[in-house]
Design a protein around this motif. Sequence first.
Motif, PDB file in Angstrom:
ATOM      1  N   GLN A  29     -17.982  34.809 -49.511  1.00  0.00           N
ATOM      2  CA  GLN A  29     -18.454  33.876 -50.535  1.00  0.00           C
ATOM      3  C   GLN A  29     -19.989  33.838 -50.582  1.00  0.00           C
ATOM      4  OE1 GLN A  29     -15.773  33.304 -48.590  1.00  0.00           O
ATOM      5  NE2 GLN A  29     -14.406  33.539 -50.345  1.00  0.00           N
ATOM      6  N   GLU A  30     -20.511  33.828 -51.797  1.00  0.00           N
ATOM      7  CA  GLU A  30     -21.966  33.768 -52.009  1.00  0.00           C
ATOM      8  C   GLU A  30     -22.258  32.674 -53.020  1.00  0.00           C
ATOM      9  OE1 GLU A  30     -24.944  36.881 -53.999  1.00  0.00           O
ATOM     10  OE2 GLU A  30     -24.324  37.499 -51.967  1.00  0.00           O
ATOM     11  N   PHE A  31     -23.186  31.778 -52.662  1.00  0.00           N
ATOM     12  CA  PHE A  31     -23.468  30.614 -53.498  1.00  0.00           C
ATOM     13  C   PHE A  31     -24.874  30.700 -54.101  1.00  0.00           C
ATOM     14  CE2 PHE A  31     -20.760  29.291 -49.901  1.00  0.00           C
ATOM     15  CZ  PHE A  31     -19.594  29.010 -50.608  1.00  0.00           C
ATOM     16  N   THR A  32     -24.939  30.556 -55.406  1.00  0.00           N
ATOM     17  CA  THR A  32     -26.217  30.544 -56.107  1.00  0.00           C
ATOM     18  C   THR A  32     -26.491  29.175 -56.738  1.00  0.00           C
ATOM     19  OG1 THR A  32     -25.142  31.414 -58.102  1.00  0.00           O
ATOM     20  CG2 THR A  32     -26.150  33.012 -56.601  1.00  0.00           C
ATOM     21  N   GLU A  33     -25.422  28.422 -56.983  1.00  0.00           N
ATOM     22  CA  GLU A  33     -25.529  27.072 -57.533  1.00  0.00           C
ATOM     23  C   GLU A  33     -24.255  26.321 -57.204  1.00  0.00           C
ATOM     24  OE1 GLU A  33     -23.918  28.310 -62.005  1.00  0.00           O
ATOM     25  OE2 GLU A  33     -25.966  27.566 -61.736  1.00  0.00           O
ATOM     26  N   GLY A  34     -24.313  24.996 -57.382  1.00  0.00           N
ATOM     27  CA  GLY A  34     -23.118  24.195 -57.138  1.00  0.00           C
ATOM     28  C   GLY A  34     -23.167  23.383 -55.854  1.00  0.00           C
ATOM     29  N   TRP A  35     -22.053  22.688 -55.593  1.00  0.00           N
ATOM     30  CA  TRP A  35     -21.932  21.752 -54.481  1.00  0.00           C
ATOM     31  C   TRP A  35     -20.612  22.056 -53.773  1.00  0.00           C
ATOM     32  CZ3 TRP A  35     -22.213  15.735 -55.530  1.00  0.00           C
ATOM     33  CH2 TRP A  35     -22.536  15.067 -54.329  1.00  0.00           C
ATOM     34  N   PHE A  36     -20.661  22.545 -52.545  1.00  0.00           N
ATOM     35  CA  PHE A  36     -19.475  23.068 -51.870  1.00  0.00           C
ATOM     36  C   PHE A  36     -19.381  22.540 -50.429  1.00  0.00           C
ATOM     37  CE2 PHE A  36     -21.087  26.165 -54.916  1.00  0.00           C
ATOM     38  CZ  PHE A  36     -19.967  26.402 -55.706  1.00  0.00           C
ATOM     39  N   PHE A  37     -18.161  22.634 -49.885  1.00  0.00           N
ATOM     40  CA  PHE A  37     -17.993  22.328 -48.470  1.00  0.00           C
ATOM     41  C   PHE A  37     -16.864  23.167 -47.890  1.00  0.00           C
ATOM     42  CE2 PHE A  37     -14.667  19.517 -50.088  1.00  0.00           C
ATOM     43  CZ  PHE A  37     -13.725  19.469 -49.053  1.00  0.00           C
ATOM     44  N   TRP A  38     -16.909  23.364 -46.580  1.00  0.00           N
ATOM     45  CA  TRP A  38     -15.847  24.022 -45.828  1.00  0.00           C
ATOM     46  C   TRP A  38     -15.797  23.408 -44.438  1.00  0.00           C
ATOM     47  CZ3 TRP A  38     -20.193  26.365 -47.749  1.00  0.00           C
ATOM     48  CH2 TRP A  38     -21.163  26.779 -46.818  1.00  0.00           C
ATOM     49  N   ASP A  39     -14.616  23.448 -43.824  1.00  0.00           N
ATOM     50  CA  ASP A  39     -14.401  22.839 -42.511  1.00  0.00           C
ATOM     51  C   ASP A  39     -14.204  23.921 -41.452  1.00  0.00           C
ATOM     52  OD1 ASP A  39     -14.542  20.357 -43.702  1.00  0.00           O
ATOM     53  OD2 ASP A  39     -12.360  20.135 -43.875  1.00  0.00           O
ATOM     54  N   VAL A  40     -14.619  23.600 -40.223  1.00  0.00           N
ATOM     55  CA  VAL A  40     -14.489  24.526 -39.099  1.00  0.00           C
ATOM     56  C   VAL A  40     -13.932  23.767 -37.898  1.00  0.00           C
ATOM     57  CG1 VAL A  40     -15.650  26.224 -37.644  1.00  0.00           C
ATOM     58  CG2 VAL A  40     -16.539  25.742 -39.939  1.00  0.00           C
ATOM     59  N   ASP A  41     -12.847  24.290 -37.328  1.00  0.00           N
ATOM     60  CA  ASP A  41     -12.261  23.728 -36.114  1.00  0.00           C
ATOM     61  C   ASP A  41     -12.808  24.506 -34.918  1.00  0.00           C
ATOM     62  OD1 ASP A  41     -10.695  22.953 -33.955  1.00  0.00           O
ATOM     63  OD2 ASP A  41      -8.856  22.833 -35.123  1.00  0.00           O
ATOM     64  N   THR A  42     -13.526  23.824 -34.034  1.00  0.00           N
ATOM     65  CA  THR A  42     -14.157  24.476 -32.879  1.00  0.00           C
ATOM     66  C   THR A  42     -13.439  24.173 -31.569  1.00  0.00           C
ATOM     67  OG1 THR A  42     -15.662  22.614 -32.494  1.00  0.00           O
ATOM     68  CG2 THR A  42     -16.401  24.310 -34.045  1.00  0.00           C
ATOM     69  N   THR A  43     -12.226  23.610 -31.653  1.00  0.00           N
ATOM     70  CA  THR A  43     -11.506  23.157 -30.462  1.00  0.00           C
ATOM     71  C   THR A  43     -11.360  24.244 -29.402  1.00  0.00           C
ATOM     72  OG1 THR A  43     -10.247  21.630 -31.850  1.00  0.00           O
ATOM     73  CG2 THR A  43      -9.384  22.071 -29.631  1.00  0.00           C
ATOM     74  N   HIS A  44     -11.097  25.476 -29.837  1.00  0.00           N
ATOM     75  CA  HIS A  44     -10.811  26.558 -28.899  1.00  0.00           C
ATOM     76  C   HIS A  44     -11.991  27.536 -28.768  1.00  0.00           C
ATOM     77  CE1 HIS A  44      -6.702  25.158 -28.758  1.00  0.00           C
ATOM     78  NE2 HIS A  44      -6.638  25.213 -30.073  1.00  0.00           N
ATOM     79  N   SER A  45     -13.169  27.028 -28.996  1.00  0.00           N
ATOM     80  CA  SER A  45     -14.365  27.862 -28.874  1.00  0.00           C
ATOM     81  C   SER A  45     -15.268  27.344 -27.764  1.00  0.00           C
ATOM     82  CB  SER A  45     -15.146  27.888 -30.194  1.00  0.00           C
ATOM     83  OG  SER A  45     -16.331  28.644 -30.067  1.00  0.00           O
ATOM     84  N   THR A  46     -15.720  28.238 -26.905  1.00  0.00           N
ATOM     85  CA  THR A  46     -16.600  27.854 -25.799  1.00  0.00           C
ATOM     86  C   THR A  46     -18.075  27.897 -26.180  1.00  0.00           C
ATOM     87  OG1 THR A  46     -16.565  30.140 -25.028  1.00  0.00           O
ATOM     88  CG2 THR A  46     -14.961  28.636 -24.065  1.00  0.00           C
ATOM     89  N   GLY A  47     -18.386  28.575 -27.279  1.00  0.00           N
ATOM     90  CA  GLY A  47     -19.765  28.650 -27.748  1.00  0.00           C
ATOM     91  C   GLY A  47     -19.776  29.198 -29.159  1.00  0.00           C
ATOM     92  N   TRP A  48     -20.531  28.548 -30.040  1.00  0.00           N
ATOM     93  CA  TRP A  48     -20.466  28.934 -31.446  1.00  0.00           C
ATOM     94  C   TRP A  48     -21.744  28.529 -32.183  1.00  0.00           C
ATOM     95  CZ3 TRP A  48     -21.294  24.371 -33.832  1.00  0.00           C
ATOM     96  CH2 TRP A  48     -20.855  23.200 -33.195  1.00  0.00           C
ATOM     97  N   ALA A  49     -21.906  29.117 -33.368  1.00  0.00           N
ATOM     98  CA  ALA A  49     -22.937  28.701 -34.317  1.00  0.00           C
ATOM     99  C   ALA A  49     -22.311  28.765 -35.704  1.00  0.00           C
ATOM    100  CB  ALA A  49     -24.168  29.600 -34.242  1.00  0.00           C
ATOM    101  N   VAL A  50     -22.529  27.714 -36.492  1.00  0.00           N
ATOM    102  CA  VAL A  50     -21.959  27.593 -37.833  1.00  0.00           C
ATOM    103  C   VAL A  50     -23.100  27.318 -38.794  1.00  0.00           C
ATOM    104  CG1 VAL A  50     -20.472  26.190 -39.305  1.00  0.00           C
ATOM    105  CG2 VAL A  50     -19.763  26.718 -36.964  1.00  0.00           C
ATOM    106  N   GLY A  51     -23.250  28.132 -39.828  1.00  0.00           N
ATOM    107  CA  GLY A  51     -24.354  27.902 -40.742  1.00  0.00           C
ATOM    108  C   GLY A  51     -24.337  28.809 -41.949  1.00  0.00           C
ATOM    109  N   VAL A  52     -25.510  28.994 -42.537  1.00  0.00           N
ATOM    110  CA  VAL A  52     -25.656  29.842 -43.721  1.00  0.00           C
ATOM    111  C   VAL A  52     -26.888  30.730 -43.553  1.00  0.00           C
ATOM    112  CG1 VAL A  52     -24.568  28.146 -45.247  1.00  0.00           C
ATOM    113  CG2 VAL A  52     -27.064  28.151 -44.970  1.00  0.00           C
ATOM    114  N   ALA A  53     -26.914  31.787 -44.341  1.00  0.00           N
ATOM    115  CA  ALA A  53     -28.051  32.706 -44.308  1.00  0.00           C
ATOM    116  C   ALA A  53     -28.135  33.444 -45.637  1.00  0.00           C
ATOM    117  CB  ALA A  53     -27.909  33.710 -43.162  1.00  0.00           C
TER     118      ALA A  53
END
Length: 289
Positions: A165-189
């Motif tokens: 997915q690539e966003f150029t305009e608009g208002w969006f959201f997504w959810d991430v479950d990190t319960t089974h992760s020992t180390g993570w990074a969540v973001g955009v670039a």
Amino acid sequence: MKHLDWLNTEKKKTEDSLSAELNSNQACEDGFYDTSAVPMDVSSSSIDSDASSYADRSCSLASGDHQEQPSQYSTEESSQEFVEEDPVYLSEDADLSLSAGAQQHNSDGAEAALHATFVELSFSPELGNQRLVFHTERHSMATQPGHQVRTSHGRFDACQWMANQEFTEGWFFWDVDTTHSTGWAVGVAYPTLMHNEILGRTSSSWCLEWSSRHLSACHNNIKTPVKHSVPNGIRVILDMAKGQLCFYSLDDSLLELHSFHINFTGPLRPVFWLYGLSKCQNVLTFPLQ
């Protein structure tokens, strides 16, 4: 270090003094012991305890609020991932000025969750590291422990994956479950994030991450500590019109963890980084609405 040297010097002086005192007492014919002298084990233990306490506080400061010297990335084929670099930490005061309100409920967050459009993320193999796999039926991303090293790393050298997915305009959201992760990074670039670059370590990426027992917001290789326990669920809300990227805890009725205000100069894509290729899988799941 100066304080520790001073403590060691004082400890040595005390030991020498007590040793001389004991020898002198033993030489006395009447066999009396000077009760004003401090027992050796008590004095030594006290000084060692002070030194240990000071060292613990120094280590804590060095790993948290004070600036750390970044280590170099490891690009050895044997691991096929980067060793985490220690970014510069902002001070506590700087954290408060940059993320004011990050630890309190935000009505804007609830409004955003109601009005933003949910996005079901998808992933293509060519946009991720080849040590990662996406399970369509579980809608989860995971590392592959023991996976054979290949000559090509895929899109990234580090264990990260860029969504389709690539966003150029608009208002969006997504959810991430990190319960089974020992180390993570969540973001955009920006889509131009290079194959040898890591999320949050460049001027073109922003993220919330959990690593080395620290929850932080990271951008341009600067970490801003987030004073909150590691959440089991995160909601990412991206408002292209307002230039806002916000992270909320799903554990605390959309408690705002951190928000970035960005002057976007191009389209953005979600990116995820899973730390480590240990014997146990490291997993991120993307719940559907």
